[in-house]
Write a protein that holds these residues in place. Structure first.
Motif, PDB file in Angstrom:
ATOM      1  N   GLU A 151      -1.014   5.172   2.701  1.00  0.00           N
ATOM      2  CA  GLU A 151      -0.395   4.470   1.572  1.00  0.00           C
ATOM      3  C   GLU A 151       1.125   4.440   1.719  1.00  0.00           C
ATOM      4  O   GLU A 151       1.772   3.439   1.373  1.00  0.00           O
ATOM      5  N   ARG A 154       1.703   1.708   4.214  1.00  0.00           N
ATOM      6  CA  ARG A 154       1.444   0.401   3.623  1.00  0.00           C
ATOM      7  C   ARG A 154       2.615  -0.036   2.732  1.00  0.00           C
ATOM      8  O   ARG A 154       3.110  -1.158   2.841  1.00  0.00           O
ATOM      9  N   ASP A 191      -0.689  -8.900  -3.015  1.00  0.00           N
ATOM     10  CA  ASP A 191      -1.871  -9.668  -2.603  1.00  0.00           C
ATOM     11  C   ASP A 191      -2.025  -9.655  -1.086  1.00  0.00           C
ATOM     12  O   ASP A 191      -3.131  -9.472  -0.561  1.00  0.00           O
ATOM     13  N   ASN A 194      -3.069  -6.182   0.207  1.00  0.00           N
ATOM     14  CA  ASN A 194      -4.463  -5.885  -0.115  1.00  0.00           C
ATOM     15  C   ASN A 194      -5.447  -6.649   0.757  1.00  0.00           C
ATOM     16  O   ASN A 194      -6.618  -6.277   0.855  1.00  0.00           O
ATOM     17  N   SER A 195      -4.969  -7.712   1.397  1.00  0.00           N
ATOM     18  CA  SER A 195      -5.857  -8.547   2.208  1.00  0.00           C
ATOM     19  C   SER A 195      -5.899  -8.127   3.679  1.00  0.00           C
ATOM     20  O   SER A 195      -6.696  -8.663   4.449  1.00  0.00           O
TER      21      SER A 195
END
Length: 217
Positions: A151, A154, A191, A194-195
């Motif tokens: 995380e 990310r 978005d 998350n993809s």
């Protein structure tokens, strides 16, 4: 634990962003650890610490402060190795693999695995004020803030790539469009993140491509 690919990606992104701000950033004398100290204190504020008033912990903001601290810490580490990103990555990996859970500061040993997040944030602020950064302590705080290494990676890559994207699309001259189809760019970033699979070798490039696809032409 952060993988070698993740460390290499983040360090190269940080070096690239710093060069975009100033090609001579390695010798510019920027106070990265002072910035990290300030962010540590802001993290304490977002957590809440005042006993004389009601406070609510703002976990997303605390996590964001930690991501910002990591930007500054990576910059300082790269400077310490005179711009050698590979050596920087190798040293961070060794630090994380050591399993060390204490740090000595001002003649006192602090076992940070046994301390709460507020005490650890304060310890990190003190170390930064003394121009020191401790990677295992930082990762302990990251975990206490309910993040894991993936995380952290990310969120770090997302924020770094969004900064790159903004610069490339007119952020400096004011022509950049921050609201796309009624939503801010950082919402579109979520978005995109998350993809995607963070294990992609070209993860950062894919994040940029996702933003470019969503950006108004």
């Amino acid at each position: 634990m952060l993988t070698s690919l993740q460390l290499s990606t983040m360090l190269n992104l940080q070096d690239g962003m710093n060069k975009k701000v100033n090609p001579e950033w390695l010798n510019a004398g920027y106070a990265y650890l002072r910035a990290a100290m300030i962010e540590s204190v802001e993290g304490i504020e977002h957590h809440g610490w005042k006993w004389w008033k009601a406070q609510q912990k703002d976990l997303p903001q605390l996590q964001m402060e930690l991501v910002d601290i990591w930007h500054f810490a990576l910059s300082e580490i790269i400077i310490g190795f005179k711009g050698d990103v590979q050596e920087s990555a190798k040293t961070i990996a060794q630090e994380l693999a050591s399993g060390r859970n204490q740090v000595t500061f001002d003649g006192k040993d602090y076992h940070f695995s046994q301390l709460g997040i507020l005490d650890n944030l304060q310890l990190m602020a003190g170390l930064c004020a003394a121009k020191r950064f401790d990677v295992p302590l930082f990762i302990q705080i990251v975990e206490q803030a309910e993040m894991n290494s993936d995380e952290l990676y990310r969120q770090y890559v997302g924020k770094n790539i969004l900064n790159f994207f903004r610069q490339d699309h007119g952020y400096k001259d004011g022509s950049y469009i921050k609201v796309w189809n009624g939503r801010e760019d950082n919402e579109h970033l979520v978005d995109v993140l998350n993809s995607l699979d963070i294990n992609l070798t070209n993860y950062s490039d894919q994040v940029y491509a996702g933003l470019k696809q969503a950006y108004p032409s």
